[in-house]
Design a protein around this motif. Structure first.
Motif, PDB file in Angstrom:
ATOM      1  N   CYS A 112       0.829  -1.202   0.000  1.00 46.49           N
ATOM      2  CA  CYS A 112       0.000   0.000   0.000  1.00 46.49           C
ATOM      3  C   CYS A 112       0.863   1.252   0.000  1.00 46.49           C
ATOM      4  CB  CYS A 112      -0.926  -0.006   1.211  1.00 46.49           C
ATOM      5  SG  CYS A 112      -1.849   1.533   1.424  1.00 46.49           S
ATOM      6  N   LEU A 113       1.854   1.282   0.863  1.00 47.24           N
ATOM      7  CA  LEU A 113       2.688   2.478   0.995  1.00 47.24           C
ATOM      8  C   LEU A 113       3.594   2.693  -0.215  1.00 47.24           C
ATOM      9  CD1 LEU A 113       3.408   2.193   4.809  1.00 47.24           C
ATOM     10  CD2 LEU A 113       1.878   3.820   3.649  1.00 47.24           C
ATOM     11  N   GLU A 114       3.848   1.649  -0.984  1.00 43.62           N
ATOM     12  CA  GLU A 114       4.568   1.823  -2.250  1.00 43.62           C
ATOM     13  C   GLU A 114       3.697   2.545  -3.271  1.00 43.62           C
ATOM     14  OE1 GLU A 114       5.796  -2.144  -3.287  1.00 43.62           O
ATOM     15  OE2 GLU A 114       7.544  -2.069  -1.961  1.00 43.62           O
ATOM     16  N   ILE A 115       2.385   2.390  -3.127  1.00 45.41           N
ATOM     17  CA  ILE A 115       1.437   3.077  -4.014  1.00 45.41           C
ATOM     18  C   ILE A 115       1.232   4.513  -3.542  1.00 45.41           C
ATOM     19  CG2 ILE A 115      -0.973   3.141  -4.780  1.00 45.41           C
ATOM     20  CD1 ILE A 115      -0.905   0.018  -4.527  1.00 45.41           C
ATOM     21  N   ASN A 116       1.029   4.656  -2.229  1.00 47.28           N
ATOM     22  CA  ASN A 116       0.790   5.983  -1.647  1.00 47.28           C
ATOM     23  C   ASN A 116       1.470   6.041  -0.287  1.00 47.28           C
ATOM     24  OD1 ASN A 116      -0.150   8.295  -0.409  1.00 47.28           O
ATOM     25  ND2 ASN A 116      -2.296   7.961  -0.933  1.00 47.28           N
ATOM     26  N   GLU A 117       2.631   6.646  -0.264  1.00 50.42           N
ATOM     27  CA  GLU A 117       3.420   6.683   0.977  1.00 50.42           C
ATOM     28  C   GLU A 117       2.748   7.476   2.095  1.00 50.42           C
ATOM     29  OE1 GLU A 117       6.349  10.427  -0.116  1.00 50.42           O
ATOM     30  OE2 GLU A 117       7.090   8.391  -0.393  1.00 50.42           O
ATOM     31  N   ASN A 118       1.695   8.208   1.779  1.00 50.38           N
ATOM     32  CA  ASN A 118       0.992   9.017   2.775  1.00 50.38           C
ATOM     33  C   ASN A 118      -0.362   8.439   3.159  1.00 50.38           C
ATOM     34  OD1 ASN A 118       2.995  11.104   2.906  1.00 50.38           O
ATOM     35  ND2 ASN A 118       2.299  11.748   0.884  1.00 50.38           N
ATOM     36  N   PHE A 119      -0.617   7.171   2.830  1.00 47.17           N
ATOM     37  CA  PHE A 119      -1.908   6.567   3.163  1.00 47.17           C
ATOM     38  C   PHE A 119      -1.946   6.299   4.665  1.00 47.17           C
ATOM     39  CE2 PHE A 119      -5.360   3.440   3.062  1.00 47.17           C
ATOM     40  CZ  PHE A 119      -6.253   4.085   2.216  1.00 47.17           C
ATOM     41  N   GLY A 120      -2.646   7.174   5.368  1.00 43.20           N
ATOM     42  CA  GLY A 120      -2.617   7.211   6.826  1.00 43.20           C
ATOM     43  C   GLY A 120      -2.989   5.921   7.520  1.00 43.20           C
ATOM     44  N   MET A 121      -4.017   5.243   7.030  1.00 43.52           N
ATOM     45  CA  MET A 121      -4.435   4.007   7.689  1.00 43.52           C
ATOM     46  C   MET A 121      -3.354   2.939   7.597  1.00 43.52           C
ATOM     47  SD  MET A 121      -7.211   4.554   9.232  1.00 43.52           S
ATOM     48  CE  MET A 121      -7.648   2.895   9.707  1.00 43.52           C
ATOM     49  N   ALA A 122      -2.644   2.880   6.496  1.00 40.02           N
ATOM     50  CA  ALA A 122      -1.559   1.895   6.358  1.00 40.02           C
ATOM     51  C   ALA A 122      -0.370   2.287   7.238  1.00 40.02           C
ATOM     52  CB  ALA A 122      -1.133   1.767   4.899  1.00 40.02           C
ATOM     53  N   ILE A 123      -0.062   3.576   7.283  1.00 38.89           N
ATOM     54  CA  ILE A 123       1.053   4.033   8.125  1.00 38.89           C
ATOM     55  C   ILE A 123       0.780   3.676   9.593  1.00 38.89           C
ATOM     56  CG2 ILE A 123       2.264   6.054   9.028  1.00 38.89           C
ATOM     57  CD1 ILE A 123       1.711   7.397   6.253  1.00 38.89           C
ATOM     58  N   GLY A 124      -0.398   4.052  10.074  1.00 33.09           N
ATOM     59  CA  GLY A 124      -0.746   3.805  11.468  1.00 33.09           C
ATOM     60  C   GLY A 124      -0.815   2.327  11.797  1.00 33.09           C
ATOM     61  N   LYS A 141       0.559  -0.165  10.151  1.00 28.20           N
ATOM     62  CA  LYS A 141       1.884  -0.780  10.014  1.00 28.20           C
ATOM     63  C   LYS A 141       2.651  -0.605  11.327  1.00 28.20           C
ATOM     64  CE  LYS A 141       5.953  -0.816   7.001  1.00 28.20           C
ATOM     65  NZ  LYS A 141       7.061  -0.593   7.906  1.00 28.20           N
ATOM     66  N   GLY A 142       2.643   0.608  11.855  1.00 29.25           N
ATOM     67  CA  GLY A 142       3.328   0.874  13.122  1.00 29.25           C
ATOM     68  C   GLY A 142       2.724   0.094  14.273  1.00 29.25           C
ATOM     69  N   TYR A 143       1.417   0.088  14.348  1.00 31.76           N
ATOM     70  CA  TYR A 143       0.736  -0.648  15.417  1.00 31.76           C
ATOM     71  C   TYR A 143       1.023  -2.143  15.300  1.00 31.76           C
ATOM     72  CZ  TYR A 143      -2.894  -2.396  18.513  1.00 31.76           C
ATOM     73  OH  TYR A 143      -3.571  -3.046  19.509  1.00 31.76           O
ATOM     74  N   GLY A 144       1.023  -2.657  14.065  1.00 35.22           N
ATOM     75  CA  GLY A 144       1.316  -4.075  13.848  1.00 35.22           C
ATOM     76  C   GLY A 144       2.724  -4.441  14.290  1.00 35.22           C
ATOM     77  N   LEU A 145       3.688  -3.576  13.995  1.00 38.80           N
ATOM     78  CA  LEU A 145       5.063  -3.822  14.436  1.00 38.80           C
ATOM     79  C   LEU A 145       5.149  -3.801  15.965  1.00 38.80           C
ATOM     80  CD1 LEU A 145       7.031  -1.730  11.797  1.00 38.80           C
ATOM     81  CD2 LEU A 145       7.032  -4.232  12.041  1.00 38.80           C
ATOM     82  N   PHE A 146       4.434  -2.885  16.587  1.00 38.10           N
ATOM     83  CA  PHE A 146       4.401  -2.803  18.046  1.00 38.10           C
ATOM     84  C   PHE A 146       3.831  -4.102  18.642  1.00 38.10           C
ATOM     85  CE2 PHE A 146       1.859  -1.802  21.836  1.00 38.10           C
ATOM     86  CZ  PHE A 146       2.865  -1.382  22.700  1.00 38.10           C
ATOM     87  N   ARG A 147       2.702  -4.564  18.095  1.00 36.92           N
ATOM     88  CA  ARG A 147       2.083  -5.807  18.590  1.00 36.92           C
ATOM     89  C   ARG A 147       2.993  -7.001  18.356  1.00 36.92           C
ATOM     90  NH1 ARG A 147      -3.348  -7.168  16.323  1.00 36.92           N
ATOM     91  NH2 ARG A 147      -3.191  -8.866  17.799  1.00 36.92           N
ATOM     92  N   TYR A 148       3.623  -7.044  17.204  1.00 41.07           N
ATOM     93  CA  TYR A 148       4.519  -8.153  16.877  1.00 41.07           C
ATOM     94  C   TYR A 148       5.687  -8.188  17.859  1.00 41.07           C
ATOM     95  CZ  TYR A 148       7.344 -11.277  13.907  1.00 41.07           C
ATOM     96  OH  TYR A 148       8.086 -12.309  13.410  1.00 41.07           O
ATOM     97  N   ALA A 149       6.232  -7.032  18.172  1.00 38.03           N
ATOM     98  CA  ALA A 149       7.346  -6.960  19.120  1.00 38.03           C
ATOM     99  C   ALA A 149       6.935  -7.466  20.500  1.00 38.03           C
ATOM    100  CB  ALA A 149       7.873  -5.530  19.218  1.00 38.03           C
ATOM    101  N   ARG A 150       5.707  -7.248  20.871  1.00 40.77           N
ATOM    102  CA  ARG A 150       5.233  -7.680  22.185  1.00 40.77           C
ATOM    103  C   ARG A 150       5.080  -9.194  22.293  1.00 40.77           C
ATOM    104  NH1 ARG A 150       0.099  -4.568  23.737  1.00 40.77           N
ATOM    105  NH2 ARG A 150       0.259  -6.004  25.473  1.00 40.77           N
ATOM    106  N   VAL A 151       4.878  -9.890  21.169  1.00 50.01           N
ATOM    107  CA  VAL A 151       4.678 -11.341  21.240  1.00 50.01           C
ATOM    108  C   VAL A 151       5.966 -12.130  21.009  1.00 50.01           C
ATOM    109  CG1 VAL A 151       2.254 -11.188  20.586  1.00 50.01           C
ATOM    110  CG2 VAL A 151       3.964 -11.616  18.823  1.00 50.01           C
ATOM    111  N   ILE A 152       7.025 -11.448  20.644  1.00 47.30           N
ATOM    112  CA  ILE A 152       8.304 -12.136  20.444  1.00 47.30           C
ATOM    113  C   ILE A 152       8.818 -12.583  21.810  1.00 47.30           C
ATOM    114  CG2 ILE A 152      10.706 -11.852  19.747  1.00 47.30           C
ATOM    115  CD1 ILE A 152       9.749  -9.973  17.570  1.00 47.30           C
TER     116      ILE A 152
END
Length: 166
Positions: A135-147, A149-160
């Motif tokens: 998504c961000l390769e298509i539109n680097e400013n697509f807010g829902m994907a940015i947010g 993506k960050g939230y997903g990385l945060f959640r992923y880090a918590r389960v490692i």
């Protein structure tokens, strides 16, 4: 629900009707109306629909399944293996497969973000990130994907398990 005649309508008009049924049903938390909307959407004769309109219809159907899931599991937690999850994945992927041939960045980003959100929610964090990146390769400013993506990385880090990898 009043009777709806679609056979004399153009594809764009049909999509507007389906979107209205699905969105108002979710806003009203009306599971029966959502299921009726799905029945109508699945019964549409697609012979006059181009692939762009088909993609949007499949996106709407994926959203309807998401809404059903959200109504049935009100606390946001749901089993990973449900019909709703399976049908969302199927319809969003079908929508994405069709929309790729068009330059409709907004709907493409919506589809990709929804797939990413679903995969993140069911614990497929790496795959979710791939969809956010597309998504961000298509539109680097697509807010829902940015947010998300960050939230997903945060959640992923918590389960490692390994703290040094978090």
């Amino acid at each position: 629900m009043k009777s709806i005649v679609l056979n004399s309508k153009r594809p764009q008009e049909i999509l507007e009707i389906i979107a209205d049924i699905i969105e108002t049903a979710f806003a009203d938390r009306n599971l029966k109306k959502l299921q009726t909307g799905l029945e109508i959407a699945n019964a549409i004769d697609l012979k006059d629909f181009d692939n762009h309109n088909k993609a949007i219809l499949y996106y709407f159907i994926g959203n309807a399944w998401s809404y059903i899931q959200r109504i049935k599991f009100t606390n946001g937690e749901f089993p990973i293996e449900t019909d709703e999850v399976e049908k969302q994945i199927y319809h969003y992927r079908k929508a994405y497969g069709l929309i790729k041939e068009f330059e409709d960045d907004f709907i493409t980003c919506q589809i990709l973000t929804n797939i990413g959100n679903l995969f993140s929610h069911i614990g497929r964090f790496s795959e979710a990130q791939e969809y956010y990146i597309l998504c961000l390769e298509i539109n680097e400013n697509f807010g829902m994907a940015i947010g998300n993506k960050g939230y997903g990385l945060f959640r992923y880090a918590r389960v490692i398990f390994e703290p040094t990898h978090q």
